[in-house]
Design a protein around this motif. Sequence first.
Motif, mmCIF file in Angstrom:
data_model
loop_
_atom_site.group_PDB
_atom_site.id
_atom_site.type_symbol
_atom_site.label_atom_id
_atom_site.label_comp_id
_atom_site.label_asym_id
_atom_site.label_seq_id
_atom_site.Cartn_x
_atom_site.Cartn_y
_atom_site.Cartn_z
ATOM 1 N N ILE A 1 3.880 0.484 -27.065
ATOM 2 C CA ILE A 1 3.007 1.374 -26.344
ATOM 3 C C ILE A 1 2.535 2.349 -27.534
ATOM 4 N N GLY A 2 1.118 2.656 -27.577
ATOM 5 C CA GLY A 2 0.611 3.401 -28.353
ATOM 6 C C GLY A 2 0.510 3.068 -29.777
ATOM 7 N N GLY A 3 1.148 1.895 -30.001
ATOM 8 C CA GLY A 3 1.129 1.523 -31.626
ATOM 9 C C GLY A 3 2.518 1.681 -32.082
ATOM 10 N N THR A 4 3.433 2.288 -31.128
ATOM 11 C CA THR A 4 5.022 2.512 -31.629
ATOM 12 C C THR A 4 5.982 1.447 -31.384
ATOM 13 N N SER A 5 7.132 1.617 -31.580
ATOM 14 C CA SER A 5 8.035 0.714 -31.122
ATOM 15 C C SER A 5 8.732 0.750 -29.767
ATOM 16 N N LEU A 6 7.891 1.712 -28.778
ATOM 17 C CA LEU A 6 8.366 1.945 -27.514
ATOM 18 C C LEU A 6 7.819 0.835 -26.694
ATOM 19 N N ASN B 1 9.815 -3.979 -34.801
ATOM 20 C CA ASN B 1 9.060 -4.769 -33.675
ATOM 21 C C ASN B 1 9.757 -6.067 -33.698
ATOM 22 N N PRO B 2 11.018 -6.088 -33.165
ATOM 23 C CA PRO B 2 11.820 -7.279 -32.862
ATOM 24 C C PRO B 2 11.166 -8.211 -31.923
ATOM 25 N N LEU B 3 10.420 -7.812 -31.077
ATOM 26 C CA LEU B 3 9.576 -8.727 -30.022
ATOM 27 C C LEU B 3 8.664 -9.246 -30.564
ATOM 28 N N GLY B 4 8.034 -8.928 -31.659
ATOM 29 C CA GLY B 4 6.689 -9.581 -32.212
ATOM 30 C C GLY B 4 5.587 -9.122 -31.635
ATOM 31 N N LEU B 5 5.562 -8.073 -30.865
ATOM 32 C CA LEU B 5 4.043 -7.874 -30.013
ATOM 33 C C LEU B 5 3.169 -7.101 -30.569
ATOM 34 N N GLY C 1 7.768 2.018 -1.418
ATOM 35 C CA GLY C 1 8.569 0.914 -2.010
ATOM 36 C C GLY C 1 9.236 1.185 -3.261
ATOM 37 N N SER C 2 9.665 0.577 -3.974
ATOM 38 C CA SER C 2 10.520 0.848 -5.224
ATOM 39 C C SER C 2 9.927 0.174 -6.359
ATOM 40 N N THR C 3 9.852 1.110 -7.426
ATOM 41 C CA THR C 3 9.548 0.716 -8.716
ATOM 42 C C THR C 3 10.070 1.720 -9.737
ATOM 43 N N ASP C 4 10.808 1.093 -10.750
ATOM 44 C CA ASP C 4 11.406 1.753 -11.709
ATOM 45 C C ASP C 4 10.928 1.341 -13.044
ATOM 46 N N ARG C 5 11.225 2.034 -13.996
ATOM 47 C CA ARG C 5 10.935 1.719 -15.470
ATOM 48 C C ARG C 5 12.166 1.767 -16.432
ATOM 49 N N ILE C 6 12.407 0.951 -17.172
ATOM 50 C CA ILE C 6 13.079 0.993 -18.066
ATOM 51 C C ILE C 6 12.586 1.344 -19.695
ATOM 52 N N ALA C 7 12.946 2.248 -20.361
ATOM 53 C CA ALA C 7 12.282 2.545 -21.614
ATOM 54 C C ALA C 7 13.182 2.135 -22.565
ATOM 55 N N LEU C 8 12.597 1.475 -23.424
ATOM 56 C CA LEU C 8 13.705 1.108 -24.943
ATOM 57 C C LEU C 8 12.835 1.396 -26.156
ATOM 58 N N VAL D 1 18.006 -1.760 -30.590
ATOM 59 C CA VAL D 1 17.348 -0.937 -29.537
ATOM 60 C C VAL D 1 18.163 0.458 -30.290
ATOM 61 N N GLU D 2 17.045 1.686 -30.218
ATOM 62 C CA GLU D 2 17.319 2.729 -30.822
ATOM 63 C C GLU D 2 17.761 4.017 -29.785
ATOM 64 N N ARG D 3 16.683 3.903 -28.809
ATOM 65 C CA ARG D 3 16.851 5.038 -27.900
ATOM 66 C C ARG D 3 16.425 4.172 -26.479
ATOM 67 N N LYS D 4 17.070 4.827 -25.361
ATOM 68 C CA LYS D 4 16.582 4.297 -24.067
ATOM 69 C C LYS D 4 16.758 5.265 -22.754
#
Length: 482
Positions: free
Chosen positions: A323-328, A297-301, A285-292, A369-372
């Motif tokens: 992820i891992g307490g970072t902004s990724l 923490n603009p999403l407040g997560l 199948g198809s699964t892809d990941r977009i990393a931002l 967004v800083e990096r992607k």
Amino acid sequence: MTISRRSLLEGMLGTAAGLALLPAFSGRAMAALPRDAEIVVVGAGAAGIAAARRIVAAGRKVIVVEAASDIGGRCVTDTTSFAAPFDRGARWLHNPDSNPLVRLARSSGFAVTPVAPGQKVRIGRRNARSRETEDFLAAYVRATRAIGDASRGKADISCAAALPNDLGDWAATIEYVLGPATTSKDLRALSAMDAARTLDRTALLGCPQGGGSQLASSLPIALSTPVKRIVWSGRDLAVETAAGRIGARAIIVTASTNVLTSGNLAFSPELPKRQLDAAARLSLGSTDRIALQFKGNPLGLSRDETIIERADDTRTATLMGNIGGTSLCTVDVAGSFGRQLAAQGEAAMQDFAIEWLGKLFGSDIAGAVERKAVTRWNEMPYVLGAMSAAEPGGQPSRKVLGEPLGNLFFAGEATHETLFGTVQGAWESGERAADAALKKIGAVKEPAPEKPARKQKPRREPQRQREQRPPATASGTPSWWR
């Protein structure tokens, strides 16, 4: 309201299951290409590395030939691009009592920790309320049970055909969670019997470091060495590459099902129709990941928070935040929608992720967004997709695909009858193929068995949690991407 870990995350993410550990196989091993070897292993993913380790332990001469420039196959962790390790493929481990990779990770000094329990459903720009979440979980359990019931029929049907017709506002979400998010395919393309064959995948674990153990450091591996042709006629066994021909007494092929059916890997003589048909019925199948990576923490997560939405159609995704307490953060897209989106290119994928997050959290996301980065597994010529998923009627194909042809053996997650779509399944299939090849040529010594992990006394679940937990026979199975 936070969703029950057992009832949703182990179902939705469990099969995407693999681990955040695999360039655990990292290390830029580069061996000179020999003219002959007792066993040649084609592919340096989890199955190939497991097979090679087994062969070395038995005292036999082996060479691993890998087309890509890196080790790991569909399990690659980027540890340099972002503030946290970015798992481009497999992300999770499970079954700590039986998973050999959990023991290997711990013995190599890597922390293996339970996945944080923060999973939420988003409805528009708010989190689902308590009652709404309960309704979703109830619909989820009914759907998984219906698939389990259908799997016991005389004829196999698609998971979509087995679903109840009264899932209401949650229908599209359930179809996404049990289909693309879990298996990388839409439910209409999935075998109910195959879904029912999945083992109970418990105790979801992650590796915070993201990668690095030296599981392949001592193995002879030739990177950037695509195989042009595999000769398996009688006693004439050889692997032909642009760098030369390697004679062998046995060959183990760990190529994905999509590669086997693509025509890009030639066999002489051609593979029997029985094997090719089996591979076709187990297509990836198809699964892809977009990393931002965001500013702040603009999403407040919260840390490692997983979010899905109450979807209206197939145009949806899964978010893993901070992820891992970072902004990724990563946005996963899968199934037919994910395939179509990835085919449009990186810019279209990034635009969708920002648009989708803006719909859920506000329109000012783009400026933060800083990096992607994105993955495009369907475009990688030596992979061509995510994880195998059997079409209706295709469940027996897993056993067929794993059958040896003389001194030619096959391994990979698609050949495992219960742990397909996971790194554990790929690893165990590699060991199984190695044992069969060693037996065929006559092992110098028995390979040292992997020491079993110490069994832990299972904890009794609270009654409410047991009632919410979907039956193991219909959990779906995530990849791979679990």
